[in-house]
Design an enzyme around this catalytic site. Sequence first.
Site, PDB file in Angstrom:
ATOM      1  N   ARG A 146      -6.527  15.790  19.938  1.00  0.00           N
ATOM      2  CA  ARG A 146      -5.284  16.753  19.564  1.00  0.00           C
ATOM      3  C   ARG A 146      -5.937  17.915  18.665  1.00  0.00           C
ATOM      4  O   ARG A 146      -5.344  19.025  18.631  1.00  0.00           O
ATOM      5  CB  ARG A 146      -4.347  15.867  18.641  1.00  0.00           C
ATOM      6  CG  ARG A 146      -3.632  14.802  19.189  1.00  0.00           C
ATOM      7  CD  ARG A 146      -3.187  13.743  18.400  1.00  0.00           C
ATOM      8  NE  ARG A 146      -2.388  14.304  17.376  1.00  0.00           N
ATOM      9  CZ  ARG A 146      -2.041  13.759  16.201  1.00  0.00           C
ATOM     10  NH1 ARG A 146      -2.430  12.661  15.884  1.00  0.00           N
ATOM     11  NH2 ARG A 146      -1.328  14.236  15.237  1.00  0.00           N
TER      12      ARG A 146
ATOM     13  N   THR B 108      -8.908  10.579  -2.019  1.00  0.00           N
ATOM     14  CA  THR B 108      -9.170   9.667  -2.893  1.00  0.00           C
ATOM     15  C   THR B 108     -10.654   9.269  -2.974  1.00  0.00           C
ATOM     16  O   THR B 108     -11.184   8.831  -4.070  1.00  0.00           O
ATOM     17  CB  THR B 108      -8.339   8.426  -2.874  1.00  0.00           C
ATOM     18  OG1 THR B 108      -6.967   8.980  -2.960  1.00  0.00           O
ATOM     19  CG2 THR B 108      -8.212   7.370  -3.717  1.00  0.00           C
TER      20      THR B 108
ATOM     21  N   SER C 281      -0.323   7.867  14.569  1.00  0.00           N
ATOM     22  CA  SER C 281      -1.927   7.782  13.831  1.00  0.00           C
ATOM     23  C   SER C 281      -1.578   7.290  12.538  1.00  0.00           C
ATOM     24  O   SER C 281      -2.524   6.482  12.027  1.00  0.00           O
ATOM     25  CB  SER C 281      -2.204   9.544  14.193  1.00  0.00           C
ATOM     26  OG  SER C 281      -3.295   9.788  13.362  1.00  0.00           O
TER      27      SER C 281
ATOM     28  N   ASP D  57       0.780  -1.392  -0.124  1.00  0.00           N
ATOM     29  CA  ASP D  57      -0.113  -0.015  -0.160  1.00  0.00           C
ATOM     30  C   ASP D  57       0.999   1.152  -0.083  1.00  0.00           C
ATOM     31  O   ASP D  57       2.195   1.174   0.241  1.00  0.00           O
ATOM     32  CB  ASP D  57      -1.041   0.015   1.342  1.00  0.00           C
ATOM     33  CG  ASP D  57      -2.090   0.717   1.292  1.00  0.00           C
ATOM     34  OD1 ASP D  57      -2.260   1.419  -0.079  1.00  0.00           O
ATOM     35  OD2 ASP D  57      -2.712   0.936   2.115  1.00  0.00           O
ATOM     36  N   LYS D  58       0.212   2.457  -0.362  1.00  0.00           N
ATOM     37  CA  LYS D  58       1.070   3.478  -0.073  1.00  0.00           C
ATOM     38  C   LYS D  58       0.094   4.641   0.587  1.00  0.00           C
ATOM     39  O   LYS D  58      -1.236   4.594   0.376  1.00  0.00           O
ATOM     40  CB  LYS D  58       1.093   3.966  -1.734  1.00  0.00           C
ATOM     41  CG  LYS D  58       1.578   5.592  -1.862  1.00  0.00           C
ATOM     42  CD  LYS D  58       0.731   6.457  -2.736  1.00  0.00           C
ATOM     43  CE  LYS D  58      -0.446   6.905  -2.449  1.00  0.00           C
ATOM     44  NZ  LYS D  58      -0.877   8.301  -3.040  1.00  0.00           N
ATOM     45  N   HIS D  59       0.731   5.562   1.152  1.00  0.00           N
ATOM     46  CA  HIS D  59       0.210   6.527   1.904  1.00  0.00           C
ATOM     47  C   HIS D  59       0.510   7.853   1.676  1.00  0.00           C
ATOM     48  O   HIS D  59       1.920   7.999   1.650  1.00  0.00           O
ATOM     49  CB  HIS D  59       0.010   6.343   3.492  1.00  0.00           C
ATOM     50  CG  HIS D  59      -0.683   7.252   4.133  1.00  0.00           C
ATOM     51  ND1 HIS D  59      -2.191   7.174   4.475  1.00  0.00           N
ATOM     52  CD2 HIS D  59      -0.488   8.453   4.742  1.00  0.00           C
ATOM     53  CE1 HIS D  59      -2.550   8.181   4.950  1.00  0.00           C
ATOM     54  NE2 HIS D  59      -1.598   9.278   5.354  1.00  0.00           N
ATOM     55  N   SER D  60      -0.171   9.006   1.290  1.00  0.00           N
ATOM     56  CA  SER D  60       0.397  10.338   1.030  1.00  0.00           C
ATOM     57  C   SER D  60      -0.158  10.988   2.263  1.00  0.00           C
ATOM     58  O   SER D  60      -1.311  10.882   2.627  1.00  0.00           O
ATOM     59  CB  SER D  60      -0.368  10.535  -0.144  1.00  0.00           C
ATOM     60  OG  SER D  60      -0.001  11.946  -0.347  1.00  0.00           O
TER      61      SER D  60
ATOM     62  N   LYS E 254      -3.252   2.981  11.583  1.00  0.00           N
ATOM     63  CA  LYS E 254      -4.251   2.735  10.531  1.00  0.00           C
ATOM     64  C   LYS E 254      -3.982   1.900   9.610  1.00  0.00           C
ATOM     65  O   LYS E 254      -4.584   1.026   9.092  1.00  0.00           O
ATOM     66  CB  LYS E 254      -4.963   4.147  10.245  1.00  0.00           C
ATOM     67  CG  LYS E 254      -5.776   4.770  11.179  1.00  0.00           C
ATOM     68  CD  LYS E 254      -6.319   6.315  10.792  1.00  0.00           C
ATOM     69  CE  LYS E 254      -5.155   7.248  10.650  1.00  0.00           C
ATOM     70  NZ  LYS E 254      -5.508   8.583  10.714  1.00  0.00           N
ATOM     71  N   LYS E 255      -2.755   2.237   9.038  1.00  0.00           N
ATOM     72  CA  LYS E 255      -2.189   1.552   7.846  1.00  0.00           C
ATOM     73  C   LYS E 255      -1.837  -0.023   8.206  1.00  0.00           C
ATOM     74  O   LYS E 255      -2.495  -0.716   7.713  1.00  0.00           O
ATOM     75  CB  LYS E 255      -0.895   1.987   7.282  1.00  0.00           C
ATOM     76  CG  LYS E 255      -1.217   3.196   6.437  1.00  0.00           C
ATOM     77  CD  LYS E 255      -1.615   2.809   5.122  1.00  0.00           C
ATOM     78  CE  LYS E 255      -2.740   3.955   4.523  1.00  0.00           C
ATOM     79  NZ  LYS E 255      -3.423   3.704   3.289  1.00  0.00           N
TER      80      LYS E 255
HETATM   81  N1  URA Z   1      -3.064  12.345   9.118  1.00  0.00           N
HETATM   82  C1  URA Z   1      -3.375  11.362  10.011  1.00  0.00           C
HETATM   83  O1  URA Z   1      -3.822  10.396   9.766  1.00  0.00           O
HETATM   84  N2  URA Z   1      -3.145  11.657  11.402  1.00  0.00           N
HETATM   85  C2  URA Z   1      -2.204  12.629  11.893  1.00  0.00           C
HETATM   86  O2  URA Z   1      -2.141  12.836  13.068  1.00  0.00           O
HETATM   87  C3  URA Z   1      -1.980  13.625  10.825  1.00  0.00           C
HETATM   88  C4  URA Z   1      -2.275  13.486   9.437  1.00  0.00           C
END
Ligand code: URA
Length: 443
Positions: free
Chosen positions: A171, A123, A186, A83-86, A190-191
Amino acid sequence: MYLPQETIRKKRDKEVLTQDEIQSFIRGVTDNSISEAQISALTMAIFLNGLSKEESVYLTLAMRDSGDIMQWKHLDLPGPIIDKHSTGGVGDTVSLMLGPLFAACGGFNPMISGRGLGHTGGTLDKLASIPGYNPFPTNEQLTEAVKIAGTAIIGQTGNLAPADKRIYAARDVTATVESIPLITASILSKKLAGGLDYLVMDVKTGSGAFMPTPALSEELARSIVSVGSGAGLGLSALLTDMNQSLAPAAGNAVEVQCAIDYLTGKAKPSRLHEVTIELCAEGLLASGLAKDLDDARKKLNASLDSGLAAEKFAKMVHILGGPSDILENPKKYLAQAPVKIPVKAEKNGYISRFDTRDIGLAVVALGGGRLRSDQVIDPAVGLTDIVELGQEVVQGEDLMMIHAQSEKDAEIALKMIQKACYIHDEKPIALPLIPKRISVQDL
Ligand code: URA
C-alpha cells in the site's frame, strides 16, 4: 484450486467477496504464494470500490489469523484485558499513563506499541529513553509485568499479523494507504492478535492528525467500532483534538518526564488529563470495571490521587529492566539535551493556530523522531513548556522551549516552529477537545 486473480477481478467489478475468498487471499499473502503485484491490485480495487462491513470483518479476522495470537487466559488474571490504540499525534503521552491507570482500576493492559514514524511520536521510543527498559522482554518478564504491574508496554514480539506487513508495504508504494477499510483491518488485526478483550480507539482529528479532515477521522472511527464489534471486540472510539500538541512536551525523555509528573501529582496539564481520563473511562465502562462513565472517572481520579497508578508505572518499569526509583529520581535517568533555547512570540496577540504536523517535524529535525524506519532516535531532544491555542502572549514571551544537541539544530527547529505558530489579534474560537464519542449504539 484458488485463483487470486478471480478475487481481484470480483473486487475490480464491485462484487462482494466471500469469507472463503478473503481467507484464501490472505493465506497466499502470508505464505508468499501471492505476488506483490496481486496484493497491490487487490488493495487498489478495495481503495476504489470499498468493502462491506462483512468483508471488512472477514479481512480483519483473516489478517489476525495470519500469525501468532497472544494468549492471556492461562494466566487466570482477575480482570479484563483492555487496550487503547491511537492514530498518533504530537505530544500524545497518553499511553504512558493509561496502562498504569487501567491497571490501578483492576484491568490488565499488555500494550503492543510502535515506534514513531513521520511527525508522530511512538510510545516505544519514549520508553526507550528510560535506561535499561526492555521493550522486548522474555516471556517470564512479560508475564510478571502483566500479573504484578497490570501493564506491560512492549514492542511487537513474535509474529503478529504478518499479512499486514506485506499488505502495508504494498500500500505504501501504490498510493493505497488512505483507504478506510484497509486502515481498519490493518489496525484491528494487529490489536486482535494482541489477545485483548476490550479496545478504546483514540482517533485524532486536526492539523497533526493522520486523517486529513474531521469527516474522514469520524468515518475511520465509525468503521473501526463497527468492524471491531463485528470481530467480537468490546470497543468504543473518541475523536480527540490534534490541532496542537496534546501534552506541553513533545519528544521522548521530555514526554516520560511529563507522564511521571502527571502520575505523581506534580503537574496535571488539563487537556492531557481530560483525554487520558476519558479514554480510560471508556475502557473501564466497556469492560465492566465501572458502572457508568462517572463511576469510571471517580475510580481513575482516586487511583491517581492515591498514587496507585504511579506505583503501577514504577513496577512496570522496574520489572522490564528499568531503574527501581524512576518516580523518585527521573532526572538521574532521563537524558537532558545540552542546548535549550526558547521560541519567542514575534508580536502581541492570541495563539490562533498551530501547524501541528510541522511542530512534530521540528522534533524529528532535532533527532527526536524518524522519517525512515532505520533512523536512530535521540531521547534527550524535543520541546517543553508549549503554549496552548487561545493563550494570550506578548511580544518576546516564550512560546515553548527547544531542547537540542547543538545551537545549529536548535536554529533549524526554531525556524520550523516559528512558521508553524500563528498569533492573531482576535482570540480564536475554542475547539472541542473531544468532539465525538462513538460507541456501537451510535452506528
Ligand atoms: N496505522 C496502521 O497500523 N495501519 C494503517 O493502515 C494506517 C495506520
